[in-house]
Design a protein around this motif. Structure first.
Motif, PDB file in Angstrom:
ATOM      1  N   PHE A  20      -6.623   4.565 -13.911  1.00 44.84           N
ATOM      2  CA  PHE A  20      -7.576   3.666 -14.549  1.00 44.84           C
ATOM      3  C   PHE A  20      -7.421   3.764 -16.073  1.00 44.84           C
ATOM      4  O   PHE A  20      -6.924   4.750 -16.609  1.00 44.84           O
ATOM      5  CB  PHE A  20      -9.002   4.012 -14.138  1.00 44.84           C
ATOM      6  N   GLY A  21      -7.887   2.737 -16.765  1.00 43.63           N
ATOM      7  CA  GLY A  21      -7.787   2.689 -18.215  1.00 43.63           C
ATOM      8  C   GLY A  21      -7.124   1.393 -18.649  1.00 43.63           C
ATOM      9  O   GLY A  21      -6.650   0.597 -17.817  1.00 43.63           O
ATOM     10  N   THR A  22      -7.084   1.147 -19.937  1.00 47.71           N
ATOM     11  CA  THR A  22      -6.452  -0.056 -20.479  1.00 47.71           C
ATOM     12  C   THR A  22      -4.995  -0.094 -20.037  1.00 47.71           C
ATOM     13  O   THR A  22      -4.237   0.844 -20.276  1.00 47.71           O
ATOM     14  CB  THR A  22      -6.543  -0.062 -22.011  1.00 47.71           C
ATOM     15  N   GLN A  23      -4.611  -1.186 -19.388  1.00 47.46           N
ATOM     16  CA  GLN A  23      -3.307  -1.240 -18.732  1.00 47.46           C
ATOM     17  C   GLN A  23      -2.198  -1.694 -19.690  1.00 47.46           C
ATOM     18  O   GLN A  23      -1.700  -2.822 -19.633  1.00 47.46           O
ATOM     19  CB  GLN A  23      -3.389  -2.140 -17.506  1.00 47.46           C
ATOM     20  N   TRP A  24      -1.795  -0.748 -20.535  1.00 52.65           N
ATOM     21  CA  TRP A  24      -0.725  -1.019 -21.480  1.00 52.65           C
ATOM     22  C   TRP A  24       0.632  -1.021 -20.784  1.00 52.65           C
ATOM     23  O   TRP A  24       0.909  -0.195 -19.921  1.00 52.65           O
ATOM     24  CB  TRP A  24      -0.701   0.043 -22.572  1.00 52.65           C
ATOM     25  N   ASP A  25       1.484  -1.943 -21.224  1.00 50.25           N
ATOM     26  CA  ASP A  25       2.900  -1.897 -20.855  1.00 50.25           C
ATOM     27  C   ASP A  25       3.582  -0.996 -21.886  1.00 50.25           C
ATOM     28  O   ASP A  25       3.324   0.193 -21.921  1.00 50.25           O
ATOM     29  CB  ASP A  25       3.466  -3.308 -20.816  1.00 50.25           C
ATOM     30  N   ASP A  26       4.409  -1.552 -22.761  1.00 52.31           N
ATOM     31  CA  ASP A  26       5.046  -0.714 -23.779  1.00 52.31           C
ATOM     32  C   ASP A  26       4.843  -1.255 -25.192  1.00 52.31           C
ATOM     33  O   ASP A  26       5.605  -0.953 -26.104  1.00 52.31           O
ATOM     34  CB  ASP A  26       6.546  -0.542 -23.490  1.00 52.31           C
ATOM     35  N   GLY A  27       3.767  -2.048 -25.391  1.00 53.37           N
ATOM     36  CA  GLY A  27       3.529  -2.650 -26.694  1.00 53.37           C
ATOM     37  C   GLY A  27       2.488  -1.957 -27.541  1.00 53.37           C
ATOM     38  O   GLY A  27       2.101  -2.472 -28.595  1.00 53.37           O
ATOM     39  N   ALA A  28       2.028  -0.764 -27.109  1.00 52.08           N
ATOM     40  CA  ALA A  28       1.001  -0.059 -27.894  1.00 52.08           C
ATOM     41  C   ALA A  28       1.648   0.906 -28.879  1.00 52.08           C
ATOM     42  O   ALA A  28       1.317   2.086 -28.959  1.00 52.08           O
ATOM     43  CB  ALA A  28       0.037   0.670 -26.976  1.00 52.08           C
ATOM     44  N   ILE A  29       2.618   0.389 -29.628  1.00 47.48           N
ATOM     45  CA  ILE A  29       3.277   1.157 -30.674  1.00 47.48           C
ATOM     46  C   ILE A  29       3.732   0.192 -31.765  1.00 47.48           C
ATOM     47  O   ILE A  29       4.213  -0.908 -31.478  1.00 47.48           O
ATOM     48  CB  ILE A  29       4.474   1.976 -30.128  1.00 47.48           C
ATOM     49  N   SER A  30       3.531   0.584 -33.012  1.00 48.11           N
ATOM     50  CA  SER A  30       3.949  -0.202 -34.163  1.00 48.11           C
ATOM     51  C   SER A  30       4.249   0.764 -35.303  1.00 48.11           C
ATOM     52  O   SER A  30       3.706   1.873 -35.348  1.00 48.11           O
ATOM     53  CB  SER A  30       2.856  -1.183 -34.614  1.00 48.11           C
ATOM     54  N   GLN A  31       5.098   0.332 -36.233  1.00 48.46           N
ATOM     55  CA  GLN A  31       5.439   1.181 -37.374  1.00 48.46           C
ATOM     56  C   GLN A  31       4.979   0.532 -38.672  1.00 48.46           C
ATOM     57  O   GLN A  31       5.231  -0.644 -38.902  1.00 48.46           O
ATOM     58  CB  GLN A  31       6.940   1.443 -37.432  1.00 48.46           C
TER      59      GLN A  31
END
Length: 355
Positions: A101-112
């Motif tokens: 359970f939790g916010t269903q992130w794929d692989d976009g929860a990263i930024s520089q």
């Protein structure tokens, strides 16, 4: 009549709207520095109002001179600029099996981003940090309900004294050489290098220095690796980022022509620096080195990797990529499951076909 050229641009990927959580289109962004409009958004609550009090940062607790710093004061103090990625600890949560359970992130929860601000240790030293200081608590202006608890709770997290006194832990006021935007924490945001982004508290309201460990709900109840479904036994706090990669291109399930193809992506770590990134086309039976592009002047930035693949045989392929950092940490073939779905860093894998 000549047609206008249509320019197609990537946009944030909506994960939820209440609260707003938006992912970076990481597969379509080749920028070394993520443009602010494409920088991922992670919120626990609705956005807080900005009032005159938002421009005062109070410091209290185990200090000789409790008080506050206002925004203009901070702008006049000696500053530091660092380049680093922020990664949500729930990034890639959708990869866990069984699902969590939790916010269903794929692989976009990263930024520089490029972050500019005042070293936190300067404020603590100016305030007269006492030797009894143990834990430094950072509270944001955002607050709201937590399931299972009564009343409203601010988002508040702590970091240990040694991390707080690191010269690159910042009270940031600028992102990518402009004032931090409202959605990313304006006017002030804590930036903690190498830690998952939950430590980098937005809309910073106050700093409290404790002589004992902090036990707020986002510290004691959340942001831990819970190895068991129905027990809190053996829980471990979420802190530094794990070594990880993303295959940006080609996209999963792509159909490609025979010939030469560029496979590329990014790699990052919370300890040391990326030492190597290997790629496999035979499900891990053998590994080949990729080419790395790193900015040696940037201690914390991610690493760009690439591989030129010359393929002529038609058929289905599994492409696997794994990174290793200078501490010896390597992406695992099998990730240890945890109840809240934090820190997924299994070997990056996509399937392709040559047709």
């Amino acid at each position: 009549m000549q047609r206008e050229k249509v320019i197609i641009k990537p946009y944030l990927t909506t994960i939820s709207l209440d609260p707003e959580n938006q992912g970076t289109p990481i597969h379509f962004s080749d920028d070394w520095i993520t443009p602010e409009p494409l920088f991922f958004l992670r919120n626990h609550y609705p956005y807080p109002p900005i009032t005159p009090e938002s421009f005062k940062l109070t410091v209290s607790g185990e200090v000789e001179e409790p008080g506050y710093f206002n925004y203009e004061q901070l702008l006049q103090m000696p500053s530091k600029t660092i380049v680093l990625p922020l990664e949500c600890s729930g990034n890639k949560r959708k990869e866990f099996q069984p699902p969590t359970f939790g916010t269903q992130w794929d692989d976009g929860a990263i930024s520089q981003g490029v972050w500019t601000g005042v070293p936190l240790r300067d404020l603590l030293q100016f305030s007269g940090l006492k030797t009894s200081a143990c834990d430094i608590v950072f509270e944001g202006h955002d607050s709201g309900k937590i399931v299972g608890l009564e009343g409203d709770h601010p988002f508040a997290r702590s970091i240990p004294i040694d991390v707080a006194l690191h010269p690159d832990t910042l009270i940031a006021y600028a992102l990518n050489d402009k004032p931090i935007t409202y959605k990313h924490g304006y006017p002030l945001r804590l930036i903690v290098p190498k830690w998952y982004a939950m430590a980098s508290v937005k809309w910073l309201k106050k700093i409290t220095i404790l002589d004992e460990p902090f036990d707020g709900p986002y510290q004691a109840l959340d942001y831990h690796y819970f190895p068991y479904e129905d027990s809190d036994e053996d829980k471990v706090p979420v802190t530094t980022m794990k070594v990880n990669t993303i295959i940006q291109q080609p996209l999963p399930q792509s159909s490609l022509d025979p010939g030469i193809h560029l496979i590329y992506g990014i790699a990052w770590t919370g300890e040391g620096i990326i030492d190597k990134v290997d790629i496999s086309f035979d499900k891990g039976a053998s590994w080949l080195k990729t080419k790395l592009r790193q900015d040696q002047s940037e201690t914390y930035s991610w690493t760009v990797w690439s591989y030129i693949w010359d393929v002529n045989k038609k058929g289905k392929y599994t492409v696997m990529v794994r990174a290793t950092d200078t501490t010896g940490r390597e992406q695992p073939a099998h990730v240890t499951w945890n109840r809240l779905g934090y820190g997924y860093n299994g070997i990056s894998t996509i399937n392709l076909q040559i047709v």
